[in-house]
Scaffold this active site. Structure first.
Site, PDB file in Angstrom:
ATOM      1  N   ARG A  31       0.694  -1.132  -0.033  1.00  0.00           N
ATOM      2  CA  ARG A  31      -0.256  -0.440  -0.397  1.00  0.00           C
ATOM      3  C   ARG A  31       0.377   1.365  -0.084  1.00  0.00           C
ATOM      4  O   ARG A  31       0.297   2.553  -0.774  1.00  0.00           O
ATOM      5  CB  ARG A  31      -0.870   0.094   1.409  1.00  0.00           C
ATOM      6  CG  ARG A  31      -1.817   1.171   1.099  1.00  0.00           C
ATOM      7  CD  ARG A  31      -2.855   0.803   2.974  1.00  0.00           C
ATOM      8  NE  ARG A  31      -3.544   1.850   3.067  1.00  0.00           N
ATOM      9  CZ  ARG A  31      -4.423   2.401   2.564  1.00  0.00           C
ATOM     10  NH1 ARG A  31      -5.119   1.537   1.649  1.00  0.00           N
ATOM     11  NH2 ARG A  31      -5.054   3.528   2.424  1.00  0.00           N
ATOM     12  N   ILE A  57      -7.266   8.054  -1.222  1.00  0.00           N
ATOM     13  CA  ILE A  57      -7.400   5.975  -1.090  1.00  0.00           C
ATOM     14  C   ILE A  57      -7.986   6.375  -0.183  1.00  0.00           C
ATOM     15  O   ILE A  57      -7.734   6.566   1.603  1.00  0.00           O
ATOM     16  CB  ILE A  57      -5.955   6.032  -1.371  1.00  0.00           C
ATOM     17  CG1 ILE A  57      -5.577   4.162  -1.226  1.00  0.00           C
ATOM     18  CG2 ILE A  57      -4.520   6.360   0.139  1.00  0.00           C
ATOM     19  CD1 ILE A  57      -3.646   4.164  -0.801  1.00  0.00           C
ATOM     20  N   SER A  58      -8.866   5.370  -0.550  1.00  0.00           N
ATOM     21  CA  SER A  58      -9.880   4.695   0.646  1.00  0.00           C
ATOM     22  C   SER A  58      -9.471   4.126   2.101  1.00  0.00           C
ATOM     23  O   SER A  58      -7.809   3.557   1.704  1.00  0.00           O
ATOM     24  CB  SER A  58     -10.882   3.714   0.070  1.00  0.00           C
ATOM     25  OG  SER A  58     -11.964   3.829  -1.204  1.00  0.00           O
ATOM     26  N   GLN A  59     -10.083   4.303   3.193  1.00  0.00           N
ATOM     27  CA  GLN A  59      -8.993   3.355   4.056  1.00  0.00           C
ATOM     28  C   GLN A  59      -9.086   2.148   4.433  1.00  0.00           C
ATOM     29  O   GLN A  59     -10.102   1.912   3.456  1.00  0.00           O
ATOM     30  CB  GLN A  59      -9.657   3.996   5.453  1.00  0.00           C
ATOM     31  CG  GLN A  59     -11.017   3.634   6.362  1.00  0.00           C
ATOM     32  CD  GLN A  59     -11.380   3.891   7.085  1.00  0.00           C
ATOM     33  OE1 GLN A  59     -12.411   5.237   7.312  1.00  0.00           O
ATOM     34  NE2 GLN A  59     -11.529   3.056   8.365  1.00  0.00           N
ATOM     35  N   PRO A  60      -8.255   1.584   4.802  1.00  0.00           N
ATOM     36  CA  PRO A  60      -8.478   0.233   4.552  1.00  0.00           C
ATOM     37  C   PRO A  60      -9.253  -0.995   4.707  1.00  0.00           C
ATOM     38  O   PRO A  60      -9.993  -1.853   4.053  1.00  0.00           O
ATOM     39  CB  PRO A  60      -6.437  -0.583   5.459  1.00  0.00           C
ATOM     40  CG  PRO A  60      -6.092   0.365   5.313  1.00  0.00           C
ATOM     41  CD  PRO A  60      -7.210   1.155   5.747  1.00  0.00           C
TER      42      PRO A  60
END
Ligand code: SAM
Length: 212
Positions: A31, A57-60
């Protein structure tokens, strides 16, 4: 960064992500190579980070939640992602063995994600444009993941689902959206609704106006 990645995966398990294939993909994909230099030390925190052009970037957890919904219903095949952003979700889908197609509307992000995916040798078909119109030449898809907030079910995208195919899409207003799974069964569509998330808007012909 392998230790940070392991810790991220442990946290995903703690938050309820149980699919071993998904957890494995999160352990594999680096990531930190999808965020800028400033965010790199925090790349494995469970946060969304800015990637420029007002996008994130979306959270994991969000990526893992959406990916699990897809994998558990349609474990293989051709998947279209709407909203390439950093390219991270594309790389996760590729690590899971899907044939991945992705569309991004912002030229700067389209190029940035393309560079990251090329450097890592991730074979993703990419298109610049309005993803609400889908990718008719490549349809039908076994899965469609929309990684931006849709005001309603995107009907053109639904028409590009294969029979038995599954769409994962956050649907709601600009403040928050319900994660929605829509499965095509012949000419019918079956719906499941999950918890709420907050995404950046899906802008385009079947999304929010471009000014959002
Ligand atoms: N999936 C991305 C990742 O892994 O980094 C995160 C996506 S970000 C939350 C949402 C993305 O959707 C933004 O990059 C935004 O520019 C894009 N987007 C919004 N509307 C779009 C549209 N109509 N077509 C394609 N991309 C769109």
């Amino acid at each position: 960064m392998a230790q940070e990645r392991r810790e991220m995966v442990e946290q995903l398990k703690f938050y309820g992500i149980t699919n071993l294939r998904v957890l494995d993909a999160f352990m594999t994909v680096k990531r930190h190579l999808f965020v800028d230099e400033q965010s790199r030390p925090y790349a494995y925190d469970d946060c969304a980070w800015p990637i420029g052009y007002g996008q994130t970037i979306s959270q994991p957890f969000t990526v893992a939640f959406m990916t699990s919904l897809l994998v558990e219903r349609r474990p293989s095949g051709r998947v279209l992602e709407i909203g390439t952003g950093s390219g991270y979700q594309s790389a996760i889908l590729d690590a899971l063995g899907y044939q991945v197609f992705t569309i991004e509307r912002v030229p700067g992000l389209f190029e940035m994600a393309g560079r990251a995916l090329d450097e890592l040798g991730v074979p993703v078909a990419r298109r610049l444009g309005d993803g609400t119109l889908g990718w008719p030449e490549e349809a039908p898809f076994d899965g469609i993941i929309v990684t931006a907030a849709a005001p309603d079910q995107p009907s053109t995208l639904l028409s590009q689902l294969a029979d038995g195919g599954v769409m994962v899409v956050p649907v709601g207003d600009l403040a928050s959206q319900e994660m929605t799974v829509i499965r095509r069964v012949g000419s019918r569509f079956e719906h499941e609704v999950f918890q709420r998330f907050a995404f950046v808007p899906l802008c385009g012909r079947e999304g929010w106006p471009e000014s959002n």
